[in-house]
Design a protein around this motif. Structure first.
Motif, PDB file in Angstrom:
ATOM      1  N   LYS A 109       0.823  -1.206   0.000  1.00 11.87           N
ATOM      2  CA  LYS A 109       0.000   0.000   0.000  1.00 11.87           C
ATOM      3  C   LYS A 109       0.860   1.259   0.000  1.00 11.87           C
ATOM      4  O   LYS A 109       0.589   2.209  -0.751  1.00 11.87           O
ATOM      5  N   HIS A 110       1.921   1.274   0.800  1.00 12.33           N
ATOM      6  CA  HIS A 110       2.768   2.461   0.888  1.00 12.33           C
ATOM      7  C   HIS A 110       3.517   2.700  -0.421  1.00 12.33           C
ATOM      8  O   HIS A 110       3.689   3.854  -0.829  1.00 12.33           O
ATOM      9  N   VAL A 141       1.140   4.424  -2.700  1.00 10.49           N
ATOM     10  CA  VAL A 141       0.941   5.831  -2.338  1.00 10.49           C
ATOM     11  C   VAL A 141       2.075   6.677  -2.887  1.00 10.49           C
ATOM     12  O   VAL A 141       1.857   7.717  -3.526  1.00 10.49           O
ATOM     13  N   SER A 154       2.081   6.841  -6.706  1.00 11.42           N
ATOM     14  CA  SER A 154       0.974   7.632  -7.252  1.00 11.42           C
ATOM     15  C   SER A 154       1.282   9.123  -7.190  1.00 11.42           C
ATOM     16  O   SER A 154       0.922   9.881  -8.094  1.00 11.42           O
ATOM     17  N   GLN A 183       0.013  12.762   4.004  1.00 12.76           N
ATOM     18  CA  GLN A 183       0.194  11.352   3.650  1.00 12.76           C
ATOM     19  C   GLN A 183       1.222  10.702   4.564  1.00 12.76           C
ATOM     20  O   GLN A 183       1.020   9.591   5.072  1.00 12.76           O
TER      21      GLN A 183
END
Length: 334
Positions: free
Chosen positions: A227-228, A231, A234, A295
């Motif tokens: 997931k990181h 992030v 992206s 974030q």
């Protein structure tokens, strides 16, 4: 160097020695296992170099403890590694692991050097820093040669110097987002790479963990790393920049035979998380754009919670060795 017989080690000095003992005893176990399976002779040479440095530093650290009449930590021993276990990681992942180890060691040696006062410790950490720098350079150069160290994206060369003119420079919501700064790109790439290694390590550990709870913990860590990475990539992609890392999970074999004890793998994971939290904090301080800072803050909370759950598992199983600490004056008074 002077006579240090009557100069007692300070709290920072004894704490950094203790942490160094833990990390070096852990590294020795891992590197010895790596050497049982490595095929590439250049990578073998790098691992042997790393092993020699870890053994030398562990020996010197042990001497410091004994001269101070301070209990030598337990750390990690041959009981925490099975050298006869099948290969779990590829040569490329071995190299990536050693490279990350040098990055962590450089930072820790600098911190230890700046907090030390006694001249013998200052010289010890200066030597450690020099040795780690040499190994870091060697590992990075070969990582570039075999294609696992991808260069970060380039940014254009300005025609002249300029100054920030709009408050939107620090904004980051909706249409107010400015292009990424070089410092922001640097940390996004670095954190993506670290999580790529973490994802691969957690994948391997989840296959070989003996405890059901520990296995589930590593599976959770694998998904957090994934997931990181998404992030960070992206954010780079939204500025039309290439991804910050390559996927390393294909470098994990299908072996399910544990080369390391569950204790070893849990403590190693804990140290990776602690390093990651520190890096996220520094990255947040170097990211003026509000959306990026948010974030990092969100991701820090997630891995901090993950670390707490890991600590509970280690305490429950008696795997967490107590670091040096101050006297419990309130308890003594009772």
């Amino acid at each position: 160097m002077g006579n240090h017989d009557n100069i007692k080690l300070t709290a920072p000095e004894i704490s950094t020695l203790w942490a160094g003992y833990q990390s070096n005893s852990m590294a020795i176990c891992g590197l010895k296992y790596f050497l049982m399976h490595v095929d590439n002779e250049d990578i073998r040479s790098i691992i042997e170099n790393a092993l020699t440095l870890s053994e030398q530093q562990l020996e010197k650290t042990t001497d410091f403890f004994r001269k101070e009449d301070y209990p030598v930590p337990q750390g990690f021993t041959e009981k925490d590694v099975n050298l006869n276990a099948p290969r779990l990681f590829s040569d490329k992942l071995y190299l990536a692991f050693v490279f990350n180890m040098t990055v962590v060691n450089l930072a820790s040696h600098v911190a230890s050097l700046t907090t030390a006062v006694r001249s013998d410790l200052l010289q010890f950490y200066a030597d450690c820093l020099s040795d780690s720098e040499e190994l870091h350079m060697k590992t990075k150069e070969f990582s570039k040669e075999i294609g696992i160290h991808i260069r970060a994206p380039h940014i254009p060369t300005p025609s002249q110097i300029d100054f920030v003119k709009k408050e939107s420079f620090t904004a980051g919501w909706l249409t107010d987002r400015r292009p990424l700064l070089g410092s922001e790109i640097t940390n996004l790439v670095f954190n993506a790479r670290r999580n790529s290694l973490g994802q691969a390590v957690m994948t391997g550990f989840s296959q070989v963990a003996q405890s059901k709870d520990v296995r589930k913990y590593f599976e959770r860590g694998r998904e957090i790393s994934k997931k990181h990475i998404e992030v960070f990539n992206s954010i780079l992609s939204n500025s039309y920049l290439s991804d910050g890392t390559i996927l390393l999970t294909p470098e994990v074999t299908e072996s399910t035979d544990p080369p390391f004890s569950d204790k070893f793998m849990m403590v190693l994971t804990s140290s990776l998380i602690a390093s990651g939290i520190g890096q996220y904090g520094m990255s947040m301080s170097l990211s003026p754009r509000h959306d990026i800072a948010v974030q990092y803050s969100r991701l820090m909370i997630e891995i901090a919670n993950y670390a707490n759950d890991g600590a509970s598992i280690m305490i429950e199983n008696g795997w967490m060795e107590q670091p040096p600490m101050a006297a419990d004056r309130k308890g003594l008074a009772k």
